[in-house]
Design a protein around this motif. Structure first.
Motif, mmCIF file in Angstrom:
data_model
loop_
_atom_site.group_PDB
_atom_site.id
_atom_site.type_symbol
_atom_site.label_atom_id
_atom_site.label_comp_id
_atom_site.label_asym_id
_atom_site.label_seq_id
_atom_site.Cartn_x
_atom_site.Cartn_y
_atom_site.Cartn_z
ATOM 1 N N ARG A 148 8.718 -5.819 -7.250
ATOM 2 C CA ARG A 148 7.800 -5.459 -6.164
ATOM 3 C C ARG A 148 6.372 -5.623 -6.659
ATOM 4 O O ARG A 148 6.009 -5.125 -7.717
ATOM 5 N N GLU A 150 2.282 -5.210 -5.376
ATOM 6 C CA GLU A 150 1.366 -4.695 -4.365
ATOM 7 C C GLU A 150 -0.064 -4.964 -4.813
ATOM 8 O O GLU A 150 -0.412 -4.771 -5.975
ATOM 9 N N VAL A 168 2.207 -6.419 0.145
ATOM 10 C CA VAL A 168 3.349 -5.964 -0.643
ATOM 11 C C VAL A 168 4.403 -7.066 -0.591
ATOM 12 O O VAL A 168 4.842 -7.457 0.488
ATOM 13 N N TYR A 170 8.162 -8.455 -2.072
ATOM 14 C CA TYR A 170 9.417 -8.214 -2.783
ATOM 15 C C TYR A 170 9.999 -9.565 -3.180
ATOM 16 O O TYR A 170 10.283 -10.402 -2.321
ATOM 17 N N ASP A 207 8.447 -0.399 2.584
ATOM 18 C CA ASP A 207 9.337 -0.056 1.477
ATOM 19 C C ASP A 207 10.661 0.515 1.996
ATOM 20 O O ASP A 207 11.736 0.194 1.477
#
Length: 218
Positions: A148, A150, A168, A170, A207
């Motif tokens: 992850r 950010e 963000v 992933y 999230d």
């Protein structure tokens, strides 16, 4: 759990009903965007003057098509946007799904292999962005290694990006296909600042959304 012998053919996310998906792997994305606009304005009460609706509809279509064009340039697979019940698209947030392959590395014997260690993946991501103002962590998403990332991305008016945004990402390793990574990239400008309360709440929501991610083999 046994390792999969073949790569998944797709994925699932449990999105709220007010978010729409625009697939980008076919040439129909622009028509899907126009259909979204048509459906949204079909719900507008009949007593609303048409002369007021037409400029709004044209602007909505323009913004949607611009978002599609941006996602296509990024070679994305799908674009997700929030659609308010009033029929207005809130382009202050988006999710772009894509795929990438991280570089391979060679060992002392000259054998090459995909980078799969979380620390090495994180190092690659750090080196791509210069390592400043980036929050990185690793874990699993539906049993697959995930990293992850950010960060706050500054505005770039020369590229049509007028405001700072909170991003963000992933990066999820694809089972059965070493070196291939699924990428879900969330972006928001919050209520005008990438660090305001709305931006914080939306990041928490994204999230939570990623905990619903599942691979599919079909």
């Amino acid at each position: 759990m046994a390792e999969p012998t073949s790569a998944p053919t797709g994925y699932r996310l449990v999105l709220p009903s007010d978010w729409v998906q625009i697939p980008l792997r076919t040439g129909e994305a622009e028509q899907v965007a126009r259909d979204i606009v048509t459906e949204a304005f079909a719900r507008v009460p009949a007593d609303v003057p048409r002369d007021k609706l037409t400029p709004l509809r044209l602007e909505l279509e323009r913004r949607l098509l611009a978002a599609v064009a941006d996602a296509r340039r990024a070679e994305a697979l799908e674009l997700y946007l929030p659609m308010r019940l009033s029929g207005e698209v809130n382009l202050g947030a988006s999710i772009i799904v894509s795929e990438t392959r991280l570089p391979t590395r060679s060992d002392e014997s000259g054998t090459t292999g995909a980078i799969s260690d979380p620390a090495e993946v994180a190092a690659q991501l750090m080196s791509r962005d210069g390592g400043s103002n980036i929050d990185l962590s690793s874990g699993e998403v539906d049993g697959a290694l995930a990293v992850r990332r950010e960060r706050v991305v500054p505005a770039a008016p020369d590229r049509g990006v007028e405001m700072d945004s909170r991003r963000v990402d992933y990066f999820v390793s694809v089972p059965g296909d070493p070196g291939r990574w699924f990428v879900a990239a969330f972006s928001t400008i919050g209520a005008g600042s990438p660090r305001d309360d709305l931006a914080d709440a939306l990041v928490e929501w994204f999230d939570a959304l990623m905990t619903t991610f599942r691979w599919s083999w079909k």
